[in-house]
Design an enzyme around this catalytic site. Structure first.
Site, PDB file in Angstrom:
ATOM      1  CG  HIS B  62      37.929  36.273  38.407  1.00  0.00           C
ATOM      2  ND1 HIS B  62      36.916  35.908  37.559  1.00  0.00           N
ATOM      3  CD2 HIS B  62      38.950  35.423  38.135  1.00  0.00           C
ATOM      4  CE1 HIS B  62      37.308  34.890  36.805  1.00  0.00           C
ATOM      5  NE2 HIS B  62      38.542  34.571  37.139  1.00  0.00           N
ATOM      6  CG  LEU B  65      46.632  35.326  44.248  1.00  0.00           C
ATOM      7  CD1 LEU B  65      46.480  35.464  45.757  1.00  0.00           C
ATOM      8  CD2 LEU B  65      47.250  36.597  43.676  1.00  0.00           C
ATOM      9  NE  ARG B  66      48.515  32.058  36.746  1.00  0.00           N
ATOM     10  CZ  ARG B  66      47.442  31.811  36.026  1.00  0.00           C
ATOM     11  NH1 ARG B  66      46.574  30.886  36.397  1.00  0.00           N
ATOM     12  NH2 ARG B  66      47.217  32.495  34.914  1.00  0.00           N
ATOM     13  CG  ASP B 154      38.053  31.006  36.751  1.00  0.00           C
ATOM     14  OD1 ASP B 154      39.018  31.704  37.075  1.00  0.00           O
ATOM     15  OD2 ASP B 154      37.467  31.112  35.663  1.00  0.00           O
ATOM     16  CG  HIS B 181      35.542  29.840  32.829  1.00  0.00           C
ATOM     17  ND1 HIS B 181      36.670  30.581  32.584  1.00  0.00           N
ATOM     18  CD2 HIS B 181      35.316  29.162  31.674  1.00  0.00           C
ATOM     19  CE1 HIS B 181      37.094  30.346  31.357  1.00  0.00           C
ATOM     20  NE2 HIS B 181      36.295  29.498  30.788  1.00  0.00           N
ATOM     21  CG  HIS B 234      35.537  35.588  32.896  1.00  0.00           C
ATOM     22  ND1 HIS B 234      34.673  34.644  32.364  1.00  0.00           N
ATOM     23  CD2 HIS B 234      36.535  34.900  33.487  1.00  0.00           C
ATOM     24  CE1 HIS B 234      35.148  33.457  32.621  1.00  0.00           C
ATOM     25  NE2 HIS B 234      36.269  33.559  33.297  1.00  0.00           N
ATOM     26  CG  ASP B 307      40.151  36.172  34.526  1.00  0.00           C
ATOM     27  OD1 ASP B 307      39.714  35.772  33.443  1.00  0.00           O
ATOM     28  OD2 ASP B 307      40.805  35.444  35.305  1.00  0.00           O
ATOM     29  CG  PHE B 325      43.225  31.103  26.736  1.00  0.00           C
ATOM     30  CD1 PHE B 325      43.355  29.722  26.700  1.00  0.00           C
ATOM     31  CD2 PHE B 325      42.634  31.757  25.664  1.00  0.00           C
ATOM     32  CE1 PHE B 325      42.902  29.001  25.605  1.00  0.00           C
ATOM     33  CE2 PHE B 325      42.174  31.041  24.562  1.00  0.00           C
ATOM     34  CZ  PHE B 325      42.314  29.662  24.527  1.00  0.00           C
ATOM     35  N   GLY B 326      45.186  34.602  28.935  1.00  0.00           N
ATOM     36  CA  GLY B 326      45.158  35.419  30.144  1.00  0.00           C
ATOM     37  C   GLY B 326      46.118  36.579  30.131  1.00  0.00           C
TER      38      GLY B 326
END
Lengths: 315, 431
Positions: B62, B65-66, B154, B181, B234, B307, B325-326
């Protein structure tokens, strides 16, 4: 005690003694407001920037008035007319205001934590004029000041806050301050807006209106907050008024001599009966007036003003 | 002539092969072998692993990598560096890219970038629905053919139960696991942290644990109906753990993961509105955290996954309500999980290694996570007691959004090998 904080972010971090210091300073400033020349030179040469990113009447005007009475210059920035609408961040706005030589920033913002965030970005005092649903410390200070004027002491007094507690910064700041000052705080209203979790802040949570109001020394009414609340929490304003609105019958459950408070703006006929708002029991407009002296106290203390110097103010 | 490598004298922990002993590990031409000829041993590259743990390269199913579309936060290249620095040799990337990875073309784009730029193995996932909107199924067969190892929306969660049901039935045909998710959107509109004592105190809009539990339950029921494998991403709430426990007792085809941050942190961390504690799902109470730890220990939760969710400084440096978030997690995963699961919860190291190697590999049927002779020599050499500081020198992700930034952690990656070749050593990416 002497005040040493640069900022006023909230009531939660303050001690009882610090709150009482502000009240002492406020008393001093209140006497000045009754004179014919209503200014003191304490903040002459300083410029206070009111950065108001949410609508406001009372708080904004009271801060402008307080600054003016202290001989400071004051500039007010309203969100809709500023580069916020072009997407400029709070951080960049604050850095620019600082670069423009401001001495104090008074911030009202719709995001909880914004005042604390700002206080780490600029080295000048930051005064929280309301950050989302989190705190509105100057409101709680003027509320406490008003309560003490009428009740003498808050020790053991029953103070009920009634309405939309969940989304209310006024409720949170008052819960913090009144519990620190020794009062018994009850929060009341519909279960969807007054969850039991508020007990963890030291308040009694009550969903029955009679229990909430019976023998209370003061009731603080809150407006149902449309802008922060989604429509799912409550059926309608009509239902709120019929179940929880303060009318004459319900006001009679209060202790004799109890006072009715509201931070404003009021919705006549919703959370408060229109006549009650104008009655002898209502101290709503006194609260507004006290908002000037308390904010003068906060501005004075946060810019390094000494309590001692206030004891004999120059004419 | 063959290329031989010996990793000497390390504590080999290979849970798949129930191995935990101090020994030498032999590699020939990029594959694990049982032994080397004396002549090979003489000319072999020797890596000294005395006092270190030698285990299969870690597996993280999880990560974000954008790429394509959000490469200011991370690229496949920098994300693979972060993974290597964390001891990971196989990672699975999420499809919430821009455009979303919901067609074979975008999957191919990702695979091309992986081939060109990644220093570790990267497997793509595809979306369940077109553009992750939850309305129309994505071309799952075509995505499978293009190379996805699982499907997930996700970042989002299919809310329409009919669509989710049909997605499970259809994906099952291709043996594609569905990773979910778990979030009920209506219960969490505008929410930014766990609903509880802290959200009340801080005046932030809260997210009830029920919003996750409800979807976990939905997925259990649909998995039972369709027989499809649903993997809960998650997990953050005690309620979800309990639902999973009962589902597993009934032998429903469901699995679940926990992240290092949910195992380590709670919503009390948000007291100063620090956005490095803002993630989805949110940090919850101490009771939830303990339930997650118990859930991993008793097998209710199957694996650890990070994540890893990079965001730039200027995006995170905002009012709490406005920050995305993240947090990143590849580099800090081993240290944090070692401290919580081994240090605090007393779990033996080889169990932690299993949650990070063979178990995630098996869950998605990936050729990874074990040092079986014949397998690719993807190896991590770890120092469980080594200390390091989380900063610009040790973080290889393009982004900096870690709650442990500036902190000293214990548990470090000494060396990472893929196909027998070193890709990370002495704190640097190699080659």
């Amino acid at each position: 005690m002497e005040w040493t904080q640069k900022d006023l972010i909230g009531i939660e971090p303050l001690t009882r003694e610090q709150i009482e210091t502000i009240f002492q300073a406020a008393s001093g400033f209140k006497r000045i407001l009754d004179r014919s020349v209503k200014k003191v030179p304490a903040l002459r040469g300083k410029t206070i920037v009111n950065l108001f990113l949410e609508p406001s009447t009372r708080t904004k005007l009271a801060f402008e008035m307080a600054a003016t009475r202290l001989s400071a210059d004051v500039i007010t920035v309203n969100a809709h007319a500023s580069s916020f609408v072009k997407g400029e961040t709070l951080k960049d706005t604050a850095l620019n205001i600082r670069a423009l030589n401001a001495d104090v920033i008074v911030l009202r913002h719709s995001a909880a934590g914004a005042a604390q965030y700002l206080s780490h970005i600029v080295d000048i005092p930051v005064i929280n004029a309301g950050d989302g649903s989190h705190e509105h410390p100057t409101q709680a200070l003027l509320d406490g000041f008003t309560l003490l004027e009428h009740l003498g002491s808050l020790e053991g007094k029953k103070i009920t806050i009634l309405g939309d507690i969940l989304f209310s910064r006024v409720a949170r700041s008052n819960i913090f301050s009144l519990t620190k000052l020794g009062a018994n705080v009850t929060v009341a209203g519909p279960a969807t807006l007054v969850p039991r979790t508020f007990e963890t802040m030291g308040a009694n949570v009550v969903h029955d209106l009679r229990t909430a109001l019976e023998d209370a020394d003061a009731v603080m009414l809150l407006r149902i907050q449309h802008e922060r609340q989604s429509s799912t929490h409550f059926p309608s304003l009509g239902e709120y008024t019929s179940m929880f609105g303060l009318n004459k019958t319900r006001a009679a459950w209060l202790k004799p001599g109890a006072i009715i408070m509201h931070p404003g703006p009021i919705n006549r006929g919703v959370e408060i009966d229109s006549d009650l708002a104008d009655s002898e029991q209502s101290v709503i407009l006194e609260q507004v007036s006290n908002g000037i002296a308390t904010r003068m106290a906060v501005l004075y203390l946060c810019t390094g003003g000494s309590l001692g110097a206030l004891e004999a103010p120059a004419e | 002539m063959s290329k031989a490598t010996i990793i000497r004298n390390g504590r080999i922990i290979d849970p798949k092969n129930t191995r935990d002993e101090v020994a030498d590990l032999f590699i020939r031409d990029g594959k694990i072998v049982e032994s080397l000829a004396p002549e090979e041993k003489k000319r072999a590259e020797t890596i000294d692993a005395t006092g270190r743990v030698v285990c299969p390269g870690l597996v993280d199913i999880h990560v974000h990598l954008r790429e394509p579309g959000q490469t200011h936060k991370e690229t496949i290249q920098t994300g693979s560096w972060a993974a290597a620095a964390g001891g990971f040799t196989t990672i699975v990337c999420m499809p919430n890219t821009n455009p979303a990875a919901d067609t074979a073309g975008t999957i191919q784009y990702i695979l091309d970038a992986v081939e060109r730029d990644a220093v570790v193995r990267v497997y793509p996932t595809g979306c369940i629905t077109h553009d992750r909107k939850g309305e129309v199924l994505a071309p799952l067969g075509s995505l499978k053919r293009a190379g996805v190892v699982a499907i997930t929306d996700d970042g989002d969660c299919v809310q329409n139960n009919e669509i989710m049901r049909r997605g499970l039935e259809y994906a099952k045909m291709f043996n594609l696991p569905i990773m979910d998710h778990c979030q009920d959107m209506a219960l969490t509109r505008g929410a930014v942290m766990n609903e509880g004592e802290w959200s009340i105190r801080l005046g932030l809009r809260g997210w009830p644990a029920a919003a996750e539990d409800i979807i976990v339950a939905r997925n259990v029921v649909l998995s039972e109906l369709t027989g499809a494998h649903v993997h809960m991403q998650h997990i953050s709430s005690a309620g979800s753990v309990e639902i999973m426990r009962r589902a597993k007792q009934r032998k429903v085809n469901v699995t679940a993961e926990a992240t290092p941050h949910h195992l380590a942190l709670t919503d009390a961390c948000i007291k100063d509105y620090n956005t490095n504690f803002k993630m989805n799902p949110p940090l919850r109470t101490e009771a939830d955290r303990q339930a997650l730890i118990e859930g991993l220990k008793d097998g209710t939760l199957d694996i650890v996954a990070t994540d890893h969710a990079p965001h730039t400084n200027y995006e995170k440096d905002k009012e709490f309500d406005y920050a995305p978030f993240g947090i990143i997690g590849s580099e800090t995963c081993f240290a944090v999980t070692r401290e919580i699961m081994c240090g605090e919860a007393g779990v033996p190291l080889n169990e932690l290694i299993a949650w990070l190697t063979c178990k995630p590999a098996e869950l998605l049927n990936l050729p990874a996570g074990a040092l079986t002779p014949g397998a690719a020599a993807d190896v991590a050499i770890l120092d469980p007691d080594g200390t390091w500081t989380v900063d610009e020198k040790t973080i290889f992700s393009k982004s900096r959004n870690s709650p442990w930034w500036g902190r000293e952690l214990t548990g470090k990656t000494v060396r990472t090998l893929v196909n027998g070749k070193t890709v990370f050593a002495d704190g640097e990416i190699v080659g």
